[in-house]
Scaffold this motif. Structure first.
Motif, PDB file in Angstrom:
ATOM      1  N   GLY A   1       9.582  13.980   5.247  1.00 22.42           N
ATOM      2  CA  GLY A   1       9.855  13.266   4.009  1.00 22.42           C
ATOM      3  C   GLY A   1      10.433  11.890   4.176  1.00 22.42           C
ATOM      4  N   GLY A   2      10.464  11.381   5.411  1.00 22.35           N
ATOM      5  CA  GLY A   2      10.975  10.042   5.640  1.00 22.35           C
ATOM      6  C   GLY A   2       9.870   9.009   5.734  1.00 22.35           C
ATOM      7  N   ILE A   3      10.257   7.756   5.837  1.00 21.30           N
ATOM      8  CA  ILE A   3       9.321   6.645   5.998  1.00 21.30           C
ATOM      9  C   ILE A   3       9.545   6.033   7.378  1.00 21.30           C
ATOM     10  N   PRO A   4       8.576   6.185   8.303  1.00 21.94           N
ATOM     11  CA  PRO A   4       8.745   5.628   9.648  1.00 21.94           C
ATOM     12  C   PRO A   4       8.391   4.149   9.687  1.00 21.94           C
ATOM     13  N   LEU A   5       9.168   3.393  10.449  1.00 19.64           N
ATOM     14  CA  LEU A   5       8.990   1.943  10.532  1.00 19.64           C
ATOM     15  C   LEU A   5       9.067   1.513  11.994  1.00 19.64           C
TER      16      LEU A   5
ATOM     17  N   GLY B   1       0.777  -1.231   0.000  1.00 19.33           N
ATOM     18  CA  GLY B   1       0.000   0.000   0.000  1.00 19.33           C
ATOM     19  C   GLY B   1       0.807   1.279   0.000  1.00 19.33           C
ATOM     20  N   ILE B   2       2.132   1.196   0.196  1.00 21.92           N
ATOM     21  CA  ILE B   2       2.906   2.432   0.204  1.00 21.92           C
ATOM     22  C   ILE B   2       3.266   2.812  -1.234  1.00 21.92           C
ATOM     23  N   PRO B   3       3.492   4.092  -1.505  1.00 21.40           N
ATOM     24  CA  PRO B   3       3.798   4.516  -2.879  1.00 21.40           C
ATOM     25  C   PRO B   3       5.188   4.069  -3.308  1.00 21.40           C
ATOM     26  N   ALA B   4       5.391   3.998  -4.611  1.00 21.23           N
ATOM     27  CA  ALA B   4       6.672   3.527  -5.135  1.00 21.23           C
ATOM     28  C   ALA B   4       7.830   4.420  -4.705  1.00 21.23           C
ATOM     29  N   ASP B   5       7.577   5.734  -4.575  1.00 19.50           N
ATOM     30  CA  ASP B   5       8.688   6.633  -4.240  1.00 19.50           C
ATOM     31  C   ASP B   5       9.089   6.535  -2.770  1.00 19.50           C
ATOM     32  N   ALA B   6       8.369   5.725  -1.982  1.00 18.57           N
ATOM     33  CA  ALA B   6       8.752   5.549  -0.581  1.00 18.57           C
ATOM     34  C   ALA B   6      10.167   4.995  -0.456  1.00 18.57           C
ATOM     35  N   PHE B   7      10.601   4.218  -1.418  1.00 22.93           N
ATOM     36  CA  PHE B   7      11.931   3.602  -1.338  1.00 22.93           C
ATOM     37  C   PHE B   7      13.046   4.578  -1.677  1.00 22.93           C
TER      38      PHE B   7
END
Length: 570
Positions: A69-73, A27-33
């Motif tokens: 602008g980061g991806i939290p995990l 479900g996350i967008p491709a640009d998340a990586f």
């Protein structure tokens, strides 16, 4: 901009990159990586009640990470509840640090926010982050609110010791003692005294590993969530600038932490934790540094167990930055924080709002309040005492030893009416060091013999190779090194031996001739009580744990290994 570590997992079109991306998509967008991947090392657990609110704190961190602008995990990690785990949480501090280190290194993570609170969680998180050396910042979970009982504030932990001794002395009923439970633990958060949890949260700030001003914020205070949100934004910036523990935590940082430890009247447990963190960074920190740096640092914080107030009072009175402003001349101005700015820059315009809680430098509670490091034939490589929590009249004392070979022996005999003990005796407990127990439990502040409590005695000199709770008090010599189980002289003490304690002279001496000590052997009752695990973590721990004077880390974990993964997957 630094190359993102996570790109080693996600960049490219080969099968491995495909696998890493595909299993994380969901479900996350491709640009998340293409964004910084930020782990939230979360020690929340229902079995660590002091940290149970950290899931809510993590949500605020996530919002800040996303905003920047980061991806939290979310990364649940080993959580150690001081009040719950047996035999002692310290047995697993190194295991928690090792497990967190391995998870940070093994995963596609560019930076990490460290959520801790209860005693061993912040030390283990910092040890792990230091070893992996990726951008890392701490959010301390904060203390609980003040509770009251019979119209007076209750200090979490400290009043457990006081009230339980009153029950044993016959001055408080067990019914009233039990009723105080819910009054003492009034809210979420860790102990509200200047115990180990409060101390390590504040020292995390003094080391420069938090946003300045956040440590000590009470757990239920909405400003903690505000600080967590800001931390989420900050860690993304740290990744972009390559700001890691090895670039921010220096010898100057530890200097400031030691000054802070004395000024706040912090827990003796901080000594082993700071030594262990320094060891992971390759910084040469020794027991002597604690004595040298803090020798003339005044005690400014009037908190239990050395004083009167609690952490909620400390926060409203101005908090840590107000304290550090008072001892600014004793700090190393070169030490920086996770923000990239020096710690001392945050001390301008700080004020004390309640001088009963935080004393001005001109009117200290004690002129010199540092941890005193003792040496002598009873502790060749060192022992420590917290003078601020001791009885002044006992800081120079000579008395007969009353020896207990184990915690079980202590419990079996301490209240024996025939025990040969008086108020001038020195209680000695051994077999409680890192190897001996194992895990170095918080038992050094031994309960006093019932018959002496009934006579009105409330403190005695006590000596142990274990630790004591940061919420405890008394004239307690602890962390005796080498411990009895490592061949230390503590294992040779006999009932009736005279022991000299001279805190001013930094001495702890067994007044027995050397030739007599050389003839002695460790009694069977002592050696039989030493831990002898045959498998699992306890066996690994006993075989590899170092002594208290160097931080009680495992010998093969000292030093950093960096962020690189040894082998490619798949």
């Amino acid at each position: 901009m630094n190359e993102r570590r996570s790109s080693q997992w996600y960049d490219g079109t080969d099968r491995n990159a495909y696998l890493h991306r595909a299993w994380m998509r969901r479900g996350i967008p491709a640009d998340a990586f293409d964004r910084p991947q930020i782990a939230i090392a979360n020690t929340a657990s229902d079995l660590t009640p002091c940290n149970s609110h950290l899931d809510e704190v993590a949500q605020s961190v996530k919002q800040g990470v996303y905003e920047a602008g980061g991806i939290p995990l979310n990364l649940p990690v080993v959580s150690l509840g001081e009040t719950q785990v047996r035999p002692t949480a310290m047995l697993w501090r190194n295991m928690a640090a090792m497990a967190i280190e391995e998870m940070l290194r093994a995963n596609p993570i560019d930076g990490v926010v460290l959520l801790g609170g209860c005693d061993k969680t912040i030390p283990s998180l910092l040890m792990a982050a230091a070893s992996v050396d990726i951008p890392a910042v701490v959010v301390p979970g904060g203390p609980m609110l003040n509770g009251t009982f019979r119209g007076v504030p209750l200090g979490c932990g400290t009043d457990v010791w006081k009230l339980s001794e009153e029950v044993r002395a016959g001055t408080l009923s067990e019914k009233l003692f039990t009723r105080s439970e819910s009054s003492m633990i009034r809210s979420r958060g860790h102990c509200n005294t200047m115990g180990t949890a409060s101390t390590m949260g504040l020292l995390a700030e003094a080391l420069g590993t938090t946003i300045p001003g956040i440590a000590g914020t009470p757990a239920p205070d909405s400003r903690l969530l505000e600080g967590a949100h800001a931390t989420g934004r900050l860690v993304v910036e740290m990744v972009a600038e390559g700001r890691t523990p090895s670039t921010t935590i220096t010898a100057a940082s530890f200097h400031n932490a030691i000054v802070t430890l004395a000024a706040i009247g912090g827990s003796t447990n901080a000594v082993v934790h700071l030594l262990a963190i320094a060891g992971r960074l390759g910084i040469d920190l020794t027991l002597e540094d604690f004595d040298r740096i803090a020798a003339d640092v005044p005690l400014l914080v009037n908190l239990q167990p050395a004083g009167r107030y609690l952490m909620e009072d400390f926060f409203r009175a101005g908090g840590l930055l107000a304290v550090l402003d008072q001892v600014r001349d004793l700090l190393d101005p070169t030490a920086i924080t996770v923000t990239g700015r020096p710690l001392v820059e945050y001390l301008d315009d700080q004020e004390i709002w309640d001088a009963d809680v935080i004393s001005p430098r001109s009117e200290p509670l004690l002129d010199a309040a540092g941890i005193a490091v003792l040496r002598g034939n009873l502790a060749p490589t060192g022992a420590i005492i917290k003078p601020a929590a001791a009885s002044p009249e006992l800081l120079e004392h000579r008395g007969r030893a009353v020896v207990f070979d184990s915690v079980e022996d202590l419990h079996a005999r301490i209240d024996d009416p025939d025990l040969d003990v008086d108020a001038s005796s020195v209680l000695v407990l051994r077999g409680c060091g890192p190897r001996g127990y194992p895990g170095m439990p918080e038992v050094a502040n031994m309960p006093l013999p019932r018959k002496l409590l009934e006579q009105g005695v409330r403190d005695m000199v006590r000596i142990c190779d274990g630790r004591m709770s940061g919420t405890a008090y008394g004239t307690v010599v602890l962390h005796v090194s080498p411990e009895a189980a490592a061949g230390g002289p503590l294992g040779l003490v006999q009932d009736g031996d005279e022991i000299l304690l001279d805190v001013g002279g930094r001495r702890i001496e067994l007044l027995v001739p050397d030739e007599e000590l050389q003839r002695r052997r460790v009694p069977g009752a002592t050696s039989d009580a030493f831990a002898a695990p045959v498998r699992g973590w306890e066996r690994l721990y006993v075989d590899h744990v170092l002594q208290a004077d160097t931080g009680a880390d495992l010998d093969f974990l000292v030093g950093a290994s960096g962020p690189d993964v040894a082998r490619e997957s798949h």
